[in-house]
Each structure stands twice: as C-alpha cells, then as structure tokens.
Motif scaffolding. Sequence first.
Motif, mmCIF file in Angstrom:
data_model
loop_
_atom_site.group_PDB
_atom_site.id
_atom_site.type_symbol
_atom_site.label_atom_id
_atom_site.label_comp_id
_atom_site.label_asym_id
_atom_site.label_seq_id
_atom_site.Cartn_x
_atom_site.Cartn_y
_atom_site.Cartn_z
ATOM 1 N N THR A 1 -99.795 27.457 5.851
ATOM 2 C CA THR A 1 -99.600 26.799 4.558
ATOM 3 C C THR A 1 -100.823 27.035 3.676
ATOM 4 O OG1 THR A 1 -98.182 25.084 5.514
ATOM 5 C CG2 THR A 1 -99.190 24.610 3.384
ATOM 6 N N GLN B 1 -96.879 29.648 11.821
ATOM 7 C CA GLN B 1 -96.655 29.089 10.491
ATOM 8 C C GLN B 1 -97.984 28.806 9.802
ATOM 9 O OE1 GLN B 1 -94.757 25.005 9.487
ATOM 10 N NE2 GLN B 1 -93.051 26.470 9.372
ATOM 11 N N SER C 1 -93.399 32.713 16.910
ATOM 12 C CA SER C 1 -93.600 32.531 15.471
ATOM 13 C C SER C 1 -94.909 31.798 15.225
ATOM 14 C CB SER C 1 -92.447 31.726 14.851
ATOM 15 O OG SER C 1 -91.216 32.394 14.990
ATOM 16 N N GLU D 1 -90.924 32.569 3.498
ATOM 17 C CA GLU D 1 -91.866 31.753 2.736
ATOM 18 C C GLU D 1 -91.118 30.836 1.766
ATOM 19 O OE1 GLU D 1 -95.268 32.425 -0.673
ATOM 20 O OE2 GLU D 1 -95.346 33.703 1.104
ATOM 21 N N SER E 1 -90.724 37.568 7.958
ATOM 22 C CA SER E 1 -91.547 36.585 7.258
ATOM 23 C C SER E 1 -90.665 35.775 6.321
ATOM 24 C CB SER E 1 -92.651 37.289 6.462
ATOM 25 O OG SER E 1 -93.368 36.378 5.672
ATOM 26 N N THR F 1 -95.465 27.725 2.232
ATOM 27 C CA THR F 1 -95.450 27.720 3.688
ATOM 28 C C THR F 1 -94.759 28.980 4.173
ATOM 29 O OG1 THR F 1 -95.380 25.304 3.785
ATOM 30 C CG2 THR F 1 -94.680 26.495 5.755
ATOM 31 N N ARG F 2 -95.436 29.728 5.026
ATOM 32 C CA ARG F 2 -94.901 30.994 5.523
ATOM 33 C C ARG F 2 -94.786 30.958 7.040
ATOM 34 N NH1 ARG F 2 -97.441 36.508 3.391
ATOM 35 N NH2 ARG F 2 -96.253 35.800 1.576
ATOM 36 N N THR F 3 -93.625 31.394 7.545
ATOM 37 C CA THR F 3 -93.387 31.521 8.981
ATOM 38 C C THR F 3 -93.209 32.997 9.312
ATOM 39 O OG1 THR F 3 -92.289 29.355 9.059
ATOM 40 C CG2 THR F 3 -91.931 30.840 10.916
#
Length: 231
Positions: free
Chosen positions: A135, A133, A131, A183, A181, A156-158
């Motif tokens: 921001t 991440q 993963s 967020e 995804s 914030t997106r992973t």
Amino acid sequence: MCLTIAVTLGSCQQPTRLKPADPPRHDFESPVAANVIDQIAVLLPLKTADRSYLIVEGDATGSHVVLSMTEDPTDAAFPWRVTDGERVEHLGRADDGSIVLGAVEDKPHNALTIYDPPMPLLPAGLEPGKSMQFTSKMTIVGLDHPDQQRDRGTATRTITHIADQTVITPSGSVRTRKIKSEEDAKLGLASVHVEDVHWYAPKRGLMAEDHTENVTALFLHWTTHRLIIAD
C-alpha cells in the motif's frame, strides 16, 4: 489423365486450391507449475533498450507500440524511465533488490502521480503460487506545476507469481514467468482498478502484457484494455 470429377466443355476443371491459413500471430500454451527463483525482480533487466510489441487486442489492434527504457543519471533514487510515448514510469531498485515505481507521468493529461513509499513492481522474493500486497499514498500534481496538487489518495497492489507459461510470438516461442498485478486506487475524485498480467522471459524481459483499467470518476465510468506481444 485428369483426376477431378468437375468437367467443363469437355476439359478438366482444376479444383479450387484453398490458401493455407496463416499461422497464429500469438498464443499462450497451457501454464505449468512455476520453478522457484531467488528473485523475480531479475526478470526485468534495467538497461537502456527499445522493444517493439504487436497490439493483438484492444484499441489499435494490429499496430505496433515501442516501449523504451532509458537512464536518467541525475535521478539517484529512480534513474530508469520506461515509456510508450504517453506514459512514463520512473523505476528504481530498492535495497532488497525489488524493482519499485516512484512516479508515473501521464503526458496527455499533464499529470504526475507520486507514490510514497515507492510501489513495488517486482518484489525481490515471491514464491510460485504466492502473493504479496503493498500500500502506498498517491499524490497527483501537474507535470508543468509540480507544486500544485490535483488529487490524493491511496493505492493497494497485490502481486502474484502465477506460473511458467510459453508465449508464442511472431518470432517464435518463449518460456516465460507469468506475474499478475492488481491495483485499487482510491482518490478524492476517482477510483481506479487495474489488472495487469506480465509474461517475463529470464534475461529478455517483458514478452507480453495484458492490461485492463477501469476508471470511475464522478458519474462517469470507462474501461481500457490492451494485449501486446513482443515482435
């Protein structure tokens, strides 16, 4: 000679023939370990194209939606536009090859969300099972009055490279890469949690998308969900 046991008025009654069940319009085979590729960003071709998708879950199930990608040569940073008619994403390619999101137009609400720095959609390199991440700051302005700020916050997106998975579409089976995804956006007036799962086929692009969005604004809360499969 009649081979049925049902008899009416001395004649053979033919057995009722059941109509064969229609084949499934969509399905997903069990995922398998993902193969390593140099850049998952190549899974989404940036080129002018229209593609029709069948809505198989959520509002308007059974209908179709068309996703269109066009190019705006006047926008050097984010020349690509992806739209379903109501939402328009402004896409570009970063120096490392990542596909990034610069802004989103929400036409029904006359709003434009700007990401700073641009938010990655498909990073250049993301190994299977890993993963990444990111921001970004978010600024929301009016589409017709971009000088008037409506709200601001952070997102914030992973992004996770999950697996390889075969998607069964109405036109056949396609081997895809499954990318998830998540967020979380925190704004002054609302908070939003979005979960997207995308199934991309190399050289063909997006084959399926499972989108869930939860919004909390003041004392209100609502959820939207849609699963689409390429025709």
